[in-house]
Design an enzyme around this catalytic site. Structure first.
Site, PDB file in Angstrom:
ATOM      1  N   GLU A 195       0.829  -1.199   0.000  1.00  0.00           N
ATOM      2  CA  GLU A 195       0.000   0.000   0.000  1.00  0.00           C
ATOM      3  C   GLU A 195       0.870   1.258   0.000  1.00  0.00           C
ATOM      4  OE1 GLU A 195      -3.508   0.254  -0.133  1.00  0.00           O
ATOM      5  OE2 GLU A 195      -3.122  -1.797  -0.784  1.00  0.00           O
ATOM      6  N   TRP A 210       1.901   1.648  -3.445  1.00  0.00           N
ATOM      7  CA  TRP A 210       0.803   2.161  -4.269  1.00  0.00           C
ATOM      8  C   TRP A 210       0.793   3.694  -4.213  1.00  0.00           C
ATOM      9  CZ3 TRP A 210      -2.465  -0.026  -7.739  1.00  0.00           C
ATOM     10  CH2 TRP A 210      -3.511   0.779  -8.204  1.00  0.00           C
ATOM     11  N   TRP A 264     -21.451  11.647 -19.704  1.00  0.00           N
ATOM     12  CA  TRP A 264     -21.768  11.922 -18.302  1.00  0.00           C
ATOM     13  C   TRP A 264     -23.074  12.698 -18.186  1.00  0.00           C
ATOM     14  CZ3 TRP A 264     -18.910   8.992 -15.446  1.00  0.00           C
ATOM     15  CH2 TRP A 264     -17.575   8.764 -15.748  1.00  0.00           C
ATOM     16  N   ASN A 322     -10.942   3.041   3.135  1.00  0.00           N
ATOM     17  CA  ASN A 322     -10.584   2.907   1.717  1.00  0.00           C
ATOM     18  C   ASN A 322     -11.550   2.020   0.941  1.00  0.00           C
ATOM     19  OD1 ASN A 322      -8.610   3.445  -0.473  1.00  0.00           O
ATOM     20  ND2 ASN A 322      -8.392   1.223  -0.410  1.00  0.00           N
ATOM     21  N   TRP A 338     -16.446  11.815 -12.735  1.00  0.00           N
ATOM     22  CA  TRP A 338     -15.552  11.513 -11.620  1.00  0.00           C
ATOM     23  C   TRP A 338     -14.909  12.778 -11.064  1.00  0.00           C
ATOM     24  CZ3 TRP A 338     -10.434  12.888 -12.351  1.00  0.00           C
ATOM     25  CH2 TRP A 338      -9.995  13.049 -13.672  1.00  0.00           C
ATOM     26  N   TRP A 398      -9.524   8.299  -8.193  1.00  0.00           N
ATOM     27  CA  TRP A 398     -10.792   8.543  -8.882  1.00  0.00           C
ATOM     28  C   TRP A 398     -10.739   8.045 -10.321  1.00  0.00           C
ATOM     29  CZ3 TRP A 398     -15.616   9.491  -7.583  1.00  0.00           C
ATOM     30  CH2 TRP A 398     -15.876   9.882  -6.271  1.00  0.00           C
TER      31      TRP A 398
END
Length: 485
Positions: free
Chosen positions: A281, A284, A312, A347, A365, A388
């Site tokens: 993580e 990441w 959208w 998360n 988004w 996102w």
């Protein structure tokens, strides 16, 4: 000391004394150090810190100032464009050098280059360091010299590169200026909210500052890292580190965390599944910063260019229902209310609520990214934008758009007893677990006994899951057909 002169250390996303390369270098090479923080609300435009981040910044700066005061180094606060403030202060105070730790988003990089140029023109040394990442973005590239766009090979490359550098110790001695310049008053910056005290939940949940970050890390290593791999997806359990805001503001650095985990492994018989998952993580986060560096438009434009033509919707009422936790889907509403109350969200739930906005509601988004930017205490340039885009299916190593989280099954799997929902959506607390994640399926008698009146005390779902899923897949098919045509 090799230079009997004065230097500025310009603090940014590194509000700590330990493992701060810019500060350590200045303390080694200069007799006097001026500690500076510049509140630049102009250069970032729309991405100036949001409300929750401003609250955290206020308290983090107060903690940093107190720690520096113990060393006899006052923290000088100045407000204005850094390209004006830093060179002006450097010239006024006749410093020999200005040091800072690097940042990796486009306008920050551009400003730093301009400031280096201006300082150089007046004969002042400007030097930057890596105080934010385990490794620089340009140090981890594919065999063809390109940036990684998929996480798994990026993780392998990090492993192959060996152990990251050890953190630097806090300087034993730092000497401030004999006559430091005037400073703004932190209270005058207006970082704290006015009017209704919505930050009450932030105060209850968080303690900003370097010392608090270190305590968080050690509490996690002592109590939770062993079960981290198993429990990290459970929002009903305090199974995560809660280090993300401390990392964002640089109250603790990734090298400190990495080596603390290694030390914990050595003391407890070697690498565990929990510690390896946690280090992944941390990497990441590095991957996200690499994407930020190589794709500077990531805040607004999709990496996958097909999504530029995505159909959208625009629906202000639906967006507001999502923001306020009034969608009628309990796990989504619990997450959004946790965010509003504490400035943080688990998360796993972040993925669920993001998927709901983008795929169930078919809203851009970027709307969710902006809301998170304003309400998260850990609103991070790299993590926010890349995550996102990941959920929306338009980023690097993205989850496919057709992967649409079912909020009911996500709730049943990761909040099996409904404890998370009951905490954050208390109007449902008397509802039996069988129906807690889909209250509209409960019998009228069950709802009545639980004191729930759908449409009054708790909303009906604002969209039907099956219909919304079909609509999202149809929208995705349309851009796929457009790309192939």
């Amino acid at each position: 000391m090799t230079d009997s002169s004065r230097a500025i250390v310009w603090f940014r996303h590194d509000l700590r004394l330990s493992d701060n390369p810019a500060l350590a270098h200045a303390a080694r090479h200069h007799d006097q150090v001026l500690a500076l923080y510049c509140l630049d609300e102009e250069s970032a435009g729309a991405w100036t810190p949001g409300g929750a981040s401003r609250w955290w910044l206020h308290h983090s700066l107060a903690a940093l100032a107190a720690t520096l005061d113990e060393k006899g180094v006052p923290l000088v606060l100045r407000r204005g464009p850094a390209e004006r403030v830093v060179p002006e202060l450097a010239e006024q105070e006749a410093v020999a050098a200005v040091y800072w730790n690097r940042r990796y988003y486009a306008w920050g990089v551009a400003a730093d280059k301009a400031i280096k140029r201006m300082l150089g023109e007046t004969g002042i040394t400007a030097e930057s360091f890596n105080g934010t990442l385990l490794r620089e973005p340009w140090e981890t590239r594919t065999g063809h010299g390109a940036p990684y766009r998929v996480y798994t090979p990026f993780w392998r490359a990090y492993q192959a590169a060996g152990t990251p550098a050890e953190p630097q110790r806090r300087p034993a001695r730092v000497t401030g200026l004999v006559r430091p310049p005037a400073s703004d008053r932190l209270a005058d910056w207006g970082l704290l909210p006015t009017g209704p005290d919505w930050a009450g939940g932030l105060r209850a949940a968080w303690t900003p500052g370097e010392d608090a970050a270190r305590r968080r890390l050690h509490a996690f290593l002592d109590d939770r890292i062993g079960t981290y791999a198993r429990d990290r997806n459970r929002p009903d359990i305090d199974a995560t580190s809660f280090l993300s805001p401390h990392l964002h503001f640089g109250e603790i650095g990734p090298r400190q965390i990495w080596h603390a985990v290694l030390a914990h492994e050595q003391a407890h018989g070697g690498r565990s599944k929990g510690s390896e998952t946690f280090l992944k993580e941390l990497v990441w986060r590095e991957f996200s910063h690499n994407l930020l560096f190589y794709f500077p438009g990531i805040f607004e434009a999709p990496i996958d260019r097909r999504f530029e033509d995505f159909p959208w919707r625009q629906d202000a009422d639906a967006l507001k229902a999502w923001q306020r936790g009034r969608t009628g889907y309990p796990v989504v509403d619990a997450g959004m209310r946790q965010l509003w109350e504490t400035g943080w969200m688990h998360n796993r739930v972040r993925m669920v609520v993001a998927s709901f906005l983008v795929k169930h509601l078919l809203l851009p988004w970027q709307r969710g990214e902006a809301w998170f930017w304003d309400t998260l205490v850990d609103a991070d340039h790299a993590n926010n934008a890349s995550s996102w885009q990941w959920v929306a299916g338009c980023g690097a190593d993205a989850a496919p758009f057709f992967r649409i989280f079912n909020p009911m099954t996500q709730g049943e799997k990761f909040d099996p007893d409904g404890a998370y929902v009951r905490k954050w959506v208390p109007e449902l607390k008397e509802l039996p677990t069988k129906w807690i994640h889909a209250p509209w399926t409960a019998t009228p008698q069950t709802l009545e006994e639980a004191g729930i009146r759908l449409g009054e005390t708790y909303p009906h779902p604002i969209v039907d899951h099956a219909a919304a899923r079909a609509r999202a897949l149809d929208a995705f098919d349309r851009i796929k057909r457009g790309a192939s045509g």
